[in-house]
Design a protein around this motif. Structure first.
Motif, PDB file in Angstrom:
ATOM      1  N   GLU A  65     -43.202   5.887  -0.548  1.00 17.01           N
ATOM      2  CA  GLU A  65     -42.732   7.260  -0.414  1.00 17.01           C
ATOM      3  C   GLU A  65     -43.459   8.264  -1.308  1.00 17.01           C
ATOM      4  O   GLU A  65     -43.600   9.421  -0.946  1.00 17.01           O
ATOM      5  N   ALA A  66     -43.897   7.834  -2.468  1.00 18.84           N
ATOM      6  CA  ALA A  66     -44.542   8.749  -3.416  1.00 18.84           C
ATOM      7  C   ALA A  66     -46.051   8.776  -3.168  1.00 18.84           C
ATOM      8  O   ALA A  66     -46.624   7.824  -2.649  1.00 18.84           O
ATOM      9  N   GLU A  67     -46.653   9.857  -3.555  1.00 16.65           N
ATOM     10  CA  GLU A  67     -48.094   9.982  -3.389  1.00 16.65           C
ATOM     11  C   GLU A  67     -48.780   9.736  -4.729  1.00 16.65           C
ATOM     12  O   GLU A  67     -48.514  10.420  -5.713  1.00 16.65           O
ATOM     13  N   PHE A  68     -49.624   8.728  -4.751  1.00 10.74           N
ATOM     14  CA  PHE A  68     -50.424   8.409  -5.931  1.00 10.74           C
ATOM     15  C   PHE A  68     -51.879   8.643  -5.527  1.00 10.74           C
ATOM     16  O   PHE A  68     -52.486   7.786  -4.889  1.00 10.74           O
ATOM     17  N   PRO A  69     -52.436   9.802  -5.866  1.00 21.22           N
ATOM     18  CA  PRO A  69     -53.750  10.182  -5.344  1.00 21.22           C
ATOM     19  C   PRO A  69     -54.887   9.243  -5.714  1.00 21.22           C
ATOM     20  O   PRO A  69     -55.866   9.157  -4.983  1.00 21.22           O
ATOM     21  N   TYR A  70     -54.770   8.542  -6.820  1.00 19.93           N
ATOM     22  CA  TYR A  70     -55.875   7.674  -7.246  1.00 19.93           C
ATOM     23  C   TYR A  70     -55.506   6.200  -7.177  1.00 19.93           C
ATOM     24  O   TYR A  70     -56.198   5.358  -7.708  1.00 19.93           O
ATOM     25  N   GLY A  71     -54.407   5.895  -6.551  1.00 23.45           N
ATOM     26  CA  GLY A  71     -54.057   4.505  -6.315  1.00 23.45           C
ATOM     27  C   GLY A  71     -53.154   3.888  -7.366  1.00 23.45           C
ATOM     28  O   GLY A  71     -52.935   4.433  -8.448  1.00 23.45           O
ATOM     29  N   VAL A  72     -52.618   2.744  -6.971  1.00 21.52           N
ATOM     30  CA  VAL A  72     -51.699   1.972  -7.801  1.00 21.52           C
ATOM     31  C   VAL A  72     -52.111   0.519  -7.720  1.00 21.52           C
ATOM     32  O   VAL A  72     -52.496   0.027  -6.661  1.00 21.52           O
ATOM     33  N   ASN A  73     -52.035  -0.167  -8.833  1.00 26.19           N
ATOM     34  CA  ASN A  73     -52.289  -1.602  -8.890  1.00 26.19           C
ATOM     35  C   ASN A  73     -51.064  -2.231  -9.538  1.00 26.19           C
ATOM     36  O   ASN A  73     -50.568  -1.729 -10.552  1.00 26.19           O
ATOM     37  N   SER A  74     -50.555  -3.313  -8.961  1.00 26.31           N
ATOM     38  CA  SER A  74     -49.362  -3.927  -9.529  1.00 26.31           C
ATOM     39  C   SER A  74     -49.498  -5.442  -9.566  1.00 26.31           C
ATOM     40  O   SER A  74     -50.217  -6.040  -8.770  1.00 26.31           O
ATOM     41  N   LEU A  75     -48.799  -6.037 -10.515  1.00 28.69           N
ATOM     42  CA  LEU A  75     -48.768  -7.480 -10.699  1.00 28.69           C
ATOM     43  C   LEU A  75     -47.319  -7.879 -10.923  1.00 28.69           C
ATOM     44  O   LEU A  75     -46.650  -7.343 -11.810  1.00 28.69           O
ATOM     45  N   TYR A  76     -46.839  -8.805 -10.090  1.00 32.67           N
ATOM     46  CA  TYR A  76     -45.465  -9.289 -10.200  1.00 32.67           C
ATOM     47  C   TYR A  76     -45.490 -10.747 -10.637  1.00 32.67           C
ATOM     48  O   TYR A  76     -46.104 -11.577  -9.978  1.00 32.67           O
ATOM     49  N   THR A  77     -44.844 -11.058 -11.752  1.00 34.94           N
ATOM     50  CA  THR A  77     -44.691 -12.443 -12.194  1.00 34.94           C
ATOM     51  C   THR A  77     -43.205 -12.695 -12.431  1.00 34.94           C
ATOM     52  O   THR A  77     -42.389 -11.772 -12.358  1.00 34.94           O
ATOM     53  N   VAL A  83     -47.485  -2.345 -13.674  1.00 40.68           N
ATOM     54  CA  VAL A  83     -47.921  -1.361 -12.692  1.00 40.68           C
ATOM     55  C   VAL A  83     -48.905  -0.421 -13.385  1.00 40.68           C
ATOM     56  O   VAL A  83     -48.625   0.083 -14.473  1.00 40.68           O
ATOM     57  N   PHE A  84     -50.048  -0.212 -12.747  1.00 37.46           N
ATOM     58  CA  PHE A  84     -51.052   0.718 -13.257  1.00 37.46           C
ATOM     59  C   PHE A  84     -51.215   1.843 -12.251  1.00 37.46           C
ATOM     60  O   PHE A  84     -51.430   1.597 -11.066  1.00 37.46           O
ATOM     61  N   THR A  85     -51.068   3.080 -12.714  1.00 42.61           N
ATOM     62  CA  THR A  85     -51.353   4.250 -11.875  1.00 42.61           C
ATOM     63  C   THR A  85     -52.528   4.986 -12.513  1.00 42.61           C
ATOM     64  O   THR A  85     -52.474   5.355 -13.679  1.00 42.61           O
ATOM     65  N   ALA A  86     -53.571   5.159 -11.732  1.00 44.08           N
ATOM     66  CA  ALA A  86     -54.771   5.833 -12.230  1.00 44.08           C
ATOM     67  C   ALA A  86     -54.568   7.337 -12.234  1.00 44.08           C
ATOM     68  O   ALA A  86     -53.831   7.877 -11.408  1.00 44.08           O
ATOM     69  N   ASN A  87     -55.232   8.017 -13.170  1.00 45.87           N
ATOM     70  CA  ASN A  87     -55.153   9.483 -13.198  1.00 45.87           C
ATOM     71  C   ASN A  87     -56.453  10.128 -12.727  1.00 45.87           C
ATOM     72  O   ASN A  87     -56.587  11.342 -12.738  1.00 45.87           O
ATOM     73  N   SER A  88     -57.414   9.295 -12.329  1.00 46.13           N
ATOM     74  CA  SER A  88     -58.663   9.787 -11.755  1.00 46.13           C
ATOM     75  C   SER A  88     -59.347   8.608 -11.064  1.00 46.13           C
ATOM     76  O   SER A  88     -58.936   7.455 -11.231  1.00 46.13           O
ATOM     77  N   TYR A  89     -60.381   8.910 -10.310  1.00 47.18           N
ATOM     78  CA  TYR A  89     -61.139   7.836  -9.675  1.00 47.18           C
ATOM     79  C   TYR A  89     -62.207   7.369 -10.654  1.00 47.18           C
ATOM     80  O   TYR A  89     -63.139   8.104 -10.961  1.00 47.18           O
TER      81      TYR A  89
END
Length: 107
Positions: A65-77, A83-89
């Motif tokens: 639902e949310a917009e993350f313009p530079y992407g999200v990377n997540s790891l579930y253990t 969760v990593f949200t980038a602030n630029s490319y």
């Protein structure tokens, strides 16, 4: 949590704990640490016990639902969620975060 933070430091990423936590990444029934660095924000969720599936479901909804313009990377253990949200490319930062997540996933 120190081994997780150490993985970031070993790649040259110094995390600074945020004073104010993002409500979107704060969940009842778990502990969270929110960190930022020059490439983005890292959310660490832990001590969630049997609530992991509920938290993963809420994260999945948030990512859809949310917009993350530079992407999200997540790891579930079983012990933590990162969760990593980038602030630029930035390819270099993305590669470092991918490496960290792969290392942590292997245990």
């Amino acid at each position: 949590m120190k081994p997780i933070l150490s993985e970031f430091q070993e790649t040259g990423i110094i995390l600074n704990e945020k004073k104010e936590k993002s409500k979107a990444f704060t969940f009842a029934g778990s502990d969270e640490k929110h960190y930022e660095f020059n490439g983005g924000t890292v959310y660490l969720l832990f001590d969630f016990g049997s609530k992991k599936d509920r938290i993963v479901g809420k994260l999945t909804t948030l990512f859809a639902e949310a917009e993350f313009p530079y992407g999200v990377n997540s790891l579930y253990t079983d012990n933590f969620i990162l969760v990593f949200t980038a602030n630029s490319y930035n390819v270099e930062i993305e590669e470092k975060v991918d490496y960290i997540f792969q290392t942590l996933e292997k245990g």
